[in-house]
Design a protein around this motif. Structure first.
Motif, PDB file in Angstrom:
ATOM      1  N   VAL A 295      21.764  19.413 -18.238  1.00  0.00           N
ATOM      2  CA  VAL A 295      20.693  19.611 -18.716  1.00  0.00           C
ATOM      3  C   VAL A 295      19.969  18.653 -19.435  1.00  0.00           C
ATOM      4  N   LEU A 296      18.747  18.602 -18.892  1.00  0.00           N
ATOM      5  CA  LEU A 296      18.602  16.913 -19.727  1.00  0.00           C
ATOM      6  C   LEU A 296      16.731  18.115 -20.402  1.00  0.00           C
ATOM      7  N   THR A 297      16.787  17.717 -21.137  1.00  0.00           N
ATOM      8  CA  THR A 297      15.216  17.970 -21.671  1.00  0.00           C
ATOM      9  C   THR A 297      14.289  17.515 -21.717  1.00  0.00           C
ATOM     10  N   GLY A 298      13.495  17.430 -21.699  1.00  0.00           N
ATOM     11  CA  GLY A 298      12.549  16.651 -21.094  1.00  0.00           C
ATOM     12  C   GLY A 298      11.113  17.572 -19.715  1.00  0.00           C
ATOM     13  N   ARG A 299       9.890  16.877 -20.322  1.00  0.00           N
ATOM     14  CA  ARG A 299       9.195  17.411 -19.006  1.00  0.00           C
ATOM     15  C   ARG A 299       9.098  16.421 -17.837  1.00  0.00           C
ATOM     16  N   GLY A 300       8.766  16.997 -16.642  1.00  0.00           N
ATOM     17  CA  GLY A 300       8.947  16.224 -15.277  1.00  0.00           C
ATOM     18  C   GLY A 300       7.727  15.594 -14.509  1.00  0.00           C
ATOM     19  N   HIS A 301       7.895  14.511 -13.926  1.00  0.00           N
ATOM     20  CA  HIS A 301       6.189  14.212 -13.407  1.00  0.00           C
ATOM     21  C   HIS A 301       7.081  13.270 -12.515  1.00  0.00           C
ATOM     22  N   PHE A 302       6.027  13.902 -11.591  1.00  0.00           N
ATOM     23  CA  PHE A 302       6.410  12.694 -10.004  1.00  0.00           C
ATOM     24  C   PHE A 302       6.357  11.132  -9.916  1.00  0.00           C
ATOM     25  N   GLU A 303       6.682  10.360  -9.775  1.00  0.00           N
ATOM     26  CA  GLU A 303       6.761   9.188  -9.485  1.00  0.00           C
ATOM     27  C   GLU A 303       6.512   8.875  -8.481  1.00  0.00           C
ATOM     28  N   GLY A 304       6.757   9.500  -7.517  1.00  0.00           N
ATOM     29  CA  GLY A 304       7.038   9.140  -5.823  1.00  0.00           C
ATOM     30  C   GLY A 304       8.100  10.470  -5.100  1.00  0.00           C
ATOM     31  N   SER A 305       8.113  10.199  -4.284  1.00  0.00           N
ATOM     32  CA  SER A 305       9.282  11.172  -3.491  1.00  0.00           C
ATOM     33  C   SER A 305      10.353  11.637  -3.685  1.00  0.00           C
ATOM     34  N   GLY A 306      10.904  10.356  -4.266  1.00  0.00           N
ATOM     35  CA  GLY A 306      12.160  10.654  -4.850  1.00  0.00           C
ATOM     36  C   GLY A 306      12.702   9.858  -5.942  1.00  0.00           C
TER      37      GLY A 306
END
Ligand code: FAD
Length: 472
Positions: A111-122
């Motif tokens: 479990v990684l606590t944090g806000r995710g944001h896409f930098e690219g498709s991968g």
């Protein structure tokens, strides 16, 4: 810091996300579950299903105790300790969230606590308390859910105007509460606060509460609300809210014209919007529909082939078990199975009494021009319903005339949410009215109403008479 390499990232730890992460881990995948909140469980566990049902249970006892006087057992008026009620509700959430965390641990889900944001498709960037982490993933399942939508005109930035999030905190019991919106959240929360002693007025812009549900199933809920809420106004819209000292001035426009009134609190429950913005989806090929929901195919795959999406963020019915089912489909798709999402999704409104339905509704059949026969069994004829003093209920079946297959089931009455699963199983298995009628149900139980509804279809229910006799 080196980017983390991941076989599968699941973004969001609600009933969609954690179900996906756990299932994928059970199938041998190495999974990272990214969640911005410190507690797992998503809206359902922390701000939705669980706290609302805990409060409905706790406050439901108030009405039960009051009604008991009619049966010769009287209790004195309840003393309500709001702080204790809140802390009990919080303890329920804590217990369940801890359980979800332990289940993640035991499966080796990181479990990684944090806000995710896409930098690219991968590539995903995760903003954690300790700084940014980058994850290079093979596949990702987006399960970011939804949040309350509050129209600009009603958004005063005043804590006396609540969404379901704040209403579930039960900070205090307002003397007067206006509920805006007669969907299931408005009806459930209105029921909680009315039981706690608030003077509840509910306004609904459309011509009925619980829109979309067959009107005969809504009727008992309407009767309860008319008795326990101060007022229920349909075809009424809130035009304006304004802060007036410690109250909110509300201007409504309805069938009786314009009114301006003061309330201690206002609950706005007019819908939810997807958490698909501010996420960097523009850096991927993922497509959104006109309302911002992520577009997916039958396998929950987005237009970007290694990005899947499930749950509220994909739209449709916004329910926890729909999210969890989609989780299974997405995981199976990414391990190479040919699963398609085509499940019967039941829906339950936990009002007094509860309403539950699954499959085709009578209203839908009518709208779509599908020829069906409807069989109904009134709970006033059920020994169990009468012996628990809950005769205000109805079980109905929507049946395909030629094949006698059950296409839909609707139930209103106490415990309808528990009973509906038999309907789901029948529809999934292509069961007929004959199957249901010939299945022995234990006596005296409310489940007998399902069997007797099927018997009504053939014109020979033991405890009720039907006008038409069907050819055997
Ligand atoms: P969610 O549960 O919304 O979880 C999404 C998660 O993603 C959240 O934990 C959020 O913090 C996280 N997240 C968001 N953005 C990011 C980001 N950028 N990075 C990392 N994490 C992020 N449904 C039922 O089936 N039965 C009920 O009785 C019921 N009652 C309800 C009562 C209320 C008052 C409400 C509001 C909802 C209720 N629901 C009910 C609906 C149910 O809660 C949702 O359908 C369900 O939670 C959707 O699950 P999900 O996994 O799609 O998303």
């Amino acid at each position: 810091m080196e980017p983390i390499k991941a076989e599968l990232v699941v973004l969001g730890a609600g009933p969609g996300g954690y179900a996906a992460a756990f299932y994928a881990a059970d199938l041998g995948k190495k999974v990272i579950l990214v969640e911005k909140e410190s507690r797992l469980g998503g809206v359902c566990l922390n701000h939705g299903c669980i706290p609302s049902k805990a409060l409905l249970y706790a406050t439901g006892l108030i009405g039960e105790a009051r009604e008991s006087a009619e049966r010769g057992i009287a209790f004195s008026d309840p003393e309500i300790d709001v702080a204790k009620l809140r802390s009990w509700k919080d303890s329920v959430i804590h217990k369940l969230a801890t359980g979800v965390g332990a289940l993640a641990d035991r499966r080796g889900v990181e479990v990684l606590t944090g806000r995710g944001h896409f930098e690219g498709s991968g590539v995903l960037r995760v903003e954690t308390e300790g700084g940014q982490r980058f994850i290079e993933f093979e596949n990702v399942i987006v399960a970011l859910g939804s949040r309350p939508s509050i129209p600009k005109a009603l958004d005063l930035g005043n804590r006396r105007v609540m969404t379901s999030n704040e209403a579930l905190e039960v900070e205090m019991i307002p003397e007067s509460l206006l509920v805006v919106g007669g969907g299931y959240i408005g009806m459930e929360m209105g029921t909680v606060y009315a039981a706690l002693g608030s003077r509840v007025v509910l306004v609904e812009a459309l011509d009925s509460i619980l829109q979309g549900i067959d009107s005969d199933l809504v009727r008992p809920v309407l009767r309860y609300a008319k008795e326990h809420f101060d007022e229920l106004r349909i075809r009424t819209e809130v035009r304006k809210l304004a802060t007036k000292g410690k109250q909110i001035e509300v201007t409504t426009d309805g069938t009786d014209g314009k009114t301006t009134e003061l309330y201690d609190r206002v609950l706005v429950s007019v819908g939810r919007r997807p958490n698909s913005d501010d996420l960097g989806l523009g850096n991927t090929k993922v497509e959104l529909d006109e309302r911002g929901f992520i577009r997916v195919d039958g396998q929950q795959r987005t237009a970007d082939s290694n990005i899947f999406a499930i749950g509220d963020v994909t739209g449709g019915v916004l329910l926890a078990h729909k999210a969890s089912k989609e989780a299974r489909v997405a995981v199976e798709a990414l391990v190479g199975e040919s699963s398609i999402f085509e499940a019967v999704i039941p829906a339950v409104v936990f009002t007094h009494p509860e309403v539950a339905w699954c499959g085709l509704t009578e209203t839908e059949a009518l709208d779509r021009g599908i020829a069906v026969e409807v069989a109904k069994f009134p709970w006033a004829a059920s020994g169990r319903a009468i012996s628990v003093d809950k005769p205000d209920g109805l079980t109905k079946l929507v049946i395909e005339p030629e094949t006698e297959r059950i296409l839909g089931m609707g139930i209103v009455g106490v415990g309808a949410g528990e009973l509906i699963s038999e309907g789901v199983a029948l529809i999934e298995m292509g069961g007929t009215a004959r199957d249901l009628a010939e299945t022995v149900h234990p006596h005296p139980t409310l489940s007998e109403t399902l069997m007797e509804a099927a018997e009504m279809f053939y014109g020979h229910a033991t405890h009720a008479t039907s006008r038409q006799k069907r050819k055997q």
